[in-house]
Scaffold this motif. Structure first.
Motif, short mmCIF file in Angstrom:
data_model
loop_
_atom_site.label_atom_id
_atom_site.label_comp_id
_atom_site.label_asym_id
_atom_site.label_seq_id
_atom_site.Cartn_x
_atom_site.Cartn_y
_atom_site.Cartn_z
N ARG A 9 -4.97 14.26 -17.12
CA ARG A 9 -6.29 14.00 -17.70
C ARG A 9 -7.29 14.91 -16.99
O ARG A 9 -7.32 14.96 -15.76
CB ARG A 9 -6.67 12.54 -17.53
CG ARG A 9 -5.88 11.62 -18.40
CD ARG A 9 -6.34 10.16 -18.26
NE ARG A 9 -5.59 9.32 -19.16
CZ ARG A 9 -4.43 8.73 -18.86
NH1 ARG A 9 -3.93 8.87 -17.65
NH2 ARG A 9 -3.80 7.99 -19.74
N ASP A 33 -8.27 18.32 -31.67
CA ASP A 33 -9.23 17.25 -31.46
C ASP A 33 -8.80 16.02 -32.25
O ASP A 33 -8.29 16.14 -33.37
CB ASP A 33 -10.63 17.66 -31.94
CG ASP A 33 -11.24 18.76 -31.09
OD1 ASP A 33 -10.89 18.86 -29.90
OD2 ASP A 33 -12.08 19.50 -31.62
N TYR A 34 -9.02 14.85 -31.68
CA TYR A 34 -8.74 13.57 -32.32
C TYR A 34 -10.03 12.77 -32.35
O TYR A 34 -10.26 11.92 -31.47
CB TYR A 34 -7.63 12.82 -31.58
CG TYR A 34 -6.29 13.51 -31.67
CD1 TYR A 34 -5.37 13.15 -32.65
CD2 TYR A 34 -5.95 14.54 -30.79
CE1 TYR A 34 -4.14 13.79 -32.75
CE2 TYR A 34 -4.72 15.18 -30.89
CZ TYR A 34 -3.84 14.81 -31.87
OH TYR A 34 -2.62 15.45 -31.96
N GLY A 36 -11.19 10.31 -34.08
CA GLY A 36 -11.09 8.85 -34.13
C GLY A 36 -10.85 8.22 -32.76
O GLY A 36 -11.31 7.13 -32.49
N GLY A 37 -10.13 8.93 -31.91
CA GLY A 37 -9.85 8.44 -30.56
C GLY A 37 -10.74 9.06 -29.51
O GLY A 37 -10.65 8.71 -28.34
N GLU A 38 -11.57 10.00 -29.92
CA GLU A 38 -12.50 10.71 -29.03
C GLU A 38 -11.78 11.38 -27.86
O GLU A 38 -12.12 11.19 -26.70
CB GLU A 38 -13.61 9.78 -28.55
CG GLU A 38 -14.48 9.27 -29.68
CD GLU A 38 -15.68 8.48 -29.22
OE1 GLU A 38 -15.76 8.12 -28.02
OE2 GLU A 38 -16.55 8.23 -30.07
N PHE A 39 -10.74 12.17 -28.20
CA PHE A 39 -10.06 12.94 -27.17
C PHE A 39 -9.52 14.24 -27.78
O PHE A 39 -9.42 14.37 -29.01
CB PHE A 39 -8.93 12.14 -26.52
CG PHE A 39 -7.78 11.79 -27.42
CD1 PHE A 39 -6.65 12.60 -27.47
CD2 PHE A 39 -7.81 10.64 -28.19
CE1 PHE A 39 -5.58 12.27 -28.29
CE2 PHE A 39 -6.74 10.30 -29.01
CZ PHE A 39 -5.62 11.11 -29.06
N THR A 40 -9.21 15.19 -26.89
CA THR A 40 -8.61 16.47 -27.27
C THR A 40 -7.35 16.67 -26.45
O THR A 40 -7.35 16.38 -25.25
CB THR A 40 -9.59 17.63 -27.01
OG1 THR A 40 -10.79 17.41 -27.74
CG2 THR A 40 -9.00 18.97 -27.40
N THR A 58 -5.20 16.48 -21.29
CA THR A 58 -5.88 15.50 -22.14
C THR A 58 -7.32 15.36 -21.68
O THR A 58 -7.57 15.06 -20.52
CB THR A 58 -5.18 14.12 -22.05
OG1 THR A 58 -3.83 14.27 -22.51
CG2 THR A 58 -5.89 13.08 -22.88
N ASN A 60 -10.56 13.20 -22.48
CA ASN A 60 -11.20 12.07 -23.13
C ASN A 60 -12.69 12.34 -23.17
O ASN A 60 -13.33 12.49 -22.12
CB ASN A 60 -10.88 10.77 -22.38
CG ASN A 60 -9.42 10.41 -22.48
OD1 ASN A 60 -8.91 10.17 -23.55
ND2 ASN A 60 -8.73 10.43 -21.35
N TRP A 61 -13.23 12.43 -24.37
CA TRP A 61 -14.64 12.80 -24.54
C TRP A 61 -15.52 11.80 -23.78
O TRP A 61 -15.29 10.61 -23.79
CB TRP A 61 -15.01 12.81 -26.02
CG TRP A 61 -14.14 13.73 -26.84
CD1 TRP A 61 -13.22 14.63 -26.39
CD2 TRP A 61 -14.11 13.81 -28.25
NE1 TRP A 61 -12.62 15.28 -27.44
CE2 TRP A 61 -13.15 14.80 -28.60
CE3 TRP A 61 -14.80 13.17 -29.27
CZ2 TRP A 61 -12.87 15.14 -29.92
CZ3 TRP A 61 -14.51 13.51 -30.59
CH2 TRP A 61 -13.57 14.49 -30.90
#
Length: 134
Positions: A9, A33-34, A36-40, A58, A60-61
């Motif tokens: 992370r 980018d994802y 819906g889950g706010e992560f890349t 990973t 996490n925005w």
């Protein structure tokens, strides 16, 4: 079975990609980018995922940093010339936290570099480990 990847992370994906790709010479294999889950997720490595183990970064925005804890050890990379590799890493702004030299109580030549999030990356001189073929 085969080891596919290790995940870290990271707080700043761009800084991490710069370190792993520009400083350590890995290639960005894929990134997605994802929302819906706010992560890349970004996958980096020295070869394609079909035949190489890679590193998953990973992000996490909204998370800028992580506590590393005391259970994590390090990632290890084999290098042909540890002294030249460390010089090149330093020239690119990398932070060598242990200069190259034999490990305590052994003959394996190692060094450590730290990534932007504080993760340790061990460099191991190929051919210096017991059982290595020169």
């Amino acid at each position: 079975m085969r080891l596919l990847h290790t995940m870290l992370r990271v707080g700043n994906l761009e800084k991490s990609l710069e370190f792993y790709c520009d400083v350590l010479g890995m290639k960005l294999l894929r990134q997605k980018d994802y929302p819906g889950g706010e992560f890349t997720l970004a996958f980096v490595g020295y070869g394609d995922e079909a035949s190489h183990t890679v590193l998953e970064l990973t992000h996490n925005w909204g998370t800028q940093a992580y506590d590393l804890g005391n259970g994590y050890g390090h990632i290890a990379l084999g290098v042909e010339d540890i002294y030249a590799t460390c010089a090149a890493i330093q020239a690119k702004g990398g932070n060598i936290t242990r200069a190259p030299g034999p490990m305590k109580h052994g003959s394996t030549v190692i060094a450590f570099v730290e990534d932007p999030d504080g993760y340790k990356v061990e460099l191991i001189q190929l051919g210096s480990r017991p059982g290595d073929r020169n």
